[in-house]
Design an enzyme around this catalytic site. Structure first.
Site, mmCIF file in Angstrom:
data_model
loop_
_atom_site.group_PDB
_atom_site.id
_atom_site.type_symbol
_atom_site.label_atom_id
_atom_site.label_comp_id
_atom_site.label_asym_id
_atom_site.label_seq_id
_atom_site.Cartn_x
_atom_site.Cartn_y
_atom_site.Cartn_z
ATOM 1 N N TYR A 1 5.433 -0.770 7.892
ATOM 2 C CA TYR A 1 5.903 -0.475 9.249
ATOM 3 C C TYR A 1 4.778 -0.005 10.174
ATOM 4 O O TYR A 1 5.027 0.295 11.332
ATOM 5 C CB TYR A 1 6.958 0.632 9.219
ATOM 6 C CG TYR A 1 8.289 0.180 8.706
ATOM 7 C CD1 TYR A 1 8.459 -0.090 7.359
ATOM 8 C CD2 TYR A 1 9.371 0.045 9.549
ATOM 9 C CE1 TYR A 1 9.679 -0.503 6.870
ATOM 10 C CE2 TYR A 1 10.598 -0.366 9.068
ATOM 11 C CZ TYR A 1 10.747 -0.642 7.731
ATOM 12 O OH TYR A 1 11.948 -1.044 7.257
ATOM 13 N N LYS B 1 6.731 1.834 -6.064
ATOM 14 C CA LYS B 1 6.512 0.552 -6.743
ATOM 15 C C LYS B 1 5.078 0.546 -7.265
ATOM 16 O O LYS B 1 4.329 -0.420 -7.126
ATOM 17 C CB LYS B 1 6.725 -0.528 -5.691
ATOM 18 C CG LYS B 1 7.351 -1.829 -6.010
ATOM 19 C CD LYS B 1 8.396 -1.920 -7.008
ATOM 20 C CE LYS B 1 8.215 -3.260 -7.686
ATOM 21 N NZ LYS B 1 9.043 -3.523 -8.824
ATOM 22 N N ASP C 1 13.962 2.510 3.410
ATOM 23 C CA ASP C 1 14.836 1.739 4.292
ATOM 24 C C ASP C 1 15.953 1.101 3.469
ATOM 25 O O ASP C 1 17.142 1.256 3.749
ATOM 26 C CB ASP C 1 13.987 0.666 4.992
ATOM 27 C CG ASP C 1 14.729 -0.009 6.126
ATOM 28 O OD1 ASP C 1 15.835 0.441 6.467
ATOM 29 O OD2 ASP C 1 14.214 -0.993 6.667
ATOM 30 N N ASP D 1 12.752 -0.454 -8.287
ATOM 31 C CA ASP D 1 13.829 -1.373 -8.683
ATOM 32 C C ASP D 1 14.813 -0.707 -9.633
ATOM 33 O O ASP D 1 16.029 -0.866 -9.497
ATOM 34 C CB ASP D 1 13.274 -2.675 -9.269
ATOM 35 C CG ASP D 1 12.052 -2.471 -10.120
ATOM 36 O OD1 ASP D 1 11.020 -3.085 -9.834
ATOM 37 O OD2 ASP D 1 12.121 -1.662 -11.059
#
Ligand code: NAP
Length: 414
Positions: A160, A227, A305, A281
């Site tokens: 972003y 991640k 988000d 995940d």
């Protein structure tokens, strides 16, 4: 400062900051942005409830002095086409705390998202989303009562940050050349390129907010969601800096999950917050299968988000999920859903998201009694099955009411 179109209420006083604390008078000026689409309906309903809750809690000793500022379509009408007038930004800097309805973001073109602009221009670096279930709210889970998390999403960095180059542009070609020829990178020719910066500074100030919240609210754990298995130097670094901060600045009140097992036999010692991490995940699975194991969550922008909307869906969806964007004191609370234009001016939609964002705002300024009064009355109303169309269509025996009638029902239960 003098404002051209914004009227400063004469009866209110400014919230100030002193020695690292908010200083809130009994008649604070709070800002509001009506919002586009369904904004006017939900803002009118919610303001009635907040005012009534304040009156109920403090019997006239405290009162909000509302000050309207403008953004979005209403601003464009008043400021000759300017969707995001500089004086609205200035008002937030000066008056510190406010709440906004949803704003339209046309897809594509050169139009900057007003929401992203607000967060960046005011450096509101933490997006905070408490997600919990209220009895009676329709949920896809068998045990939605096990969901009670507060998500701290980093708001300014990551993909972003706005560092992106269009495929085929000279900028993209230049970056591609540099990456391939000087850095030995390999990827397809003429790719669009986005850069994902994540810094120690940005990570630590976000994680500090999450840990402060956990300490102040007696929460059990803080989980870093990342991640880092794939993106080692951005997402992985987020996790490492998070642990580093917990150890360096909150060492006396935190232990790691590793320590929990190695030193305490898996039993959480009193007064200690467990700091742990999960790969993004698997976290989506965990929040469906074992939500009770999670409490406060700190995560980079994009994960946050996705995760905040997914978790909100577990407890009734964006129609009731509240949120806030907070920096160092400056705070803008907001409905987390969009403008739902097809329902504009129909007095139809659920004001819950905005209403509960206002509850967060009342807590933020230290008016916990009013916040509790509003939240309890909301809980009772939904438990009595008095709801707007979105919940009514999923509940047996519900009484479907208009937005304004819902507000009246909440006020009657204060
Ligand atoms: P949306 O406005 O959130 O609406 C999508 C659907 O969600 C609605 O059709 C409705 O579902 C449901 N919904 C949303 N708010 C609700 C409420 N208060 N009560 C009950 N149901 C509600 O999403 P969108 O249609 O993708 O976006 C519309 C515009 O909003 C876009 O311009 C977008 O950029 C903007 N937006 C702004 C914000 C913000 O200001 N923070 C956030 C997201 C989107 P049903 O049709 O099933 O009843």
């Amino acid at each position: 400062m003098a404002y051209s179109k914004i009227a400063v209420p004469s009866e209110g006083q400014r919230i100030t900051t002193r020695e690292g604390k908010l200083n809130v008078p009994d008649n604070p000026i709070l800002l509001w942005i009506e919002g586009d689409g369904i904004g006017p309906d939900i803002m009118t309903a919610s303001k009635r409830i907040w005012d009534a809750a304040v009156q109920k809690a403090y019997g006239g000793q405290r009162k909000i002095a509302w000050m309207e500022i403008y953004a979005g379509e209403k601003a464009a009408g008043i400021f000759g086409g300017d969707y995001f007038p500089a004086e609205s930004l200035q008002a937030i800097r000066e008056f510190v705390v406010g709440i906004k309805g949803p704003l339209t973001t046309p897809v594509g073109g050169g139009f900057r998202s007003l929401n992203v602009a607000l967060r960046k221009d005011l450096d509101l670096y933490a997006c905070i989303r408490p997600v919990k279930w209220y009895p009676g709210v329709p949920s896809p889970l068998r045990h939605p009562e096990q969901v009670n998390v507060v998500i701290f999403r980093e708001n300014t960095e990551d993909v972003y940050a706005g560092v992106e180059y269009k495929s085929g542009s000279p900028e993209a070609a230049k970056v591609e050349k540099f990456l391939k020829e000087e850095m030995g990178a390999r990827f397809f020719d003429n790719s669009g390129i986005g850069i994902k910066p994540i810094s120690a500074f940005g990570t630590k100030r976000l994680v500090r907010k999450a840990l402060d919240y956990a300490v102040q609210n007696g929460r059990k754990s803080v989980t870093f969601v990342h991640k880092g298995n794939i993106q080692k130097f951005t997402e992985g670094a987020f996790m490492q800096w998070g642990y580093e901060l917990a150890k360096d600045e909150y060492g006396s009140v935190t232990i790691t999950e590793q320590q929990l097992w190695d030193e305490f036999g898996g039993k959480q010692p009193a007064g200690k917050i467990i700091v742990k991490d999960r790969i993004a995940d698997i976290m989506f699975q965990q929040m469906l299968l074992r939500p009770s194991e999670y409490d406060v969550i700190a995560t980079p922008n994009l994960n946050g988000d996705y995760l905040s909307d997914a978790v909100a869906a577990e407890v009734g969806g964006v129609g009731i999920a509240p949120g806030a964007n907070i920096g160092d004191f400056l705070a803008v609370f907001e409905a987390t859903h969009g403008t739902a234009p097809k329902y504009a001016n129909q007095d139809k939609v659920n004001p819950g998201s905005l209403l509960l964002s206002g509850v967060m705002m009342l807590n933020y300024i230290g008016w916990g009694e009013a916040a509790k009064a509003a939240e309890d009355a909301y809980t009772k109303t939904v438990a009595d099955k008095i709801v707007t169309y979105d919940f009514a269509r999923q509940m047996d025996g519900a009484q479907e009411v208009q937005t304004s009638e819902f507000a009246s029902a909440v006020i009657a239960r204060l």
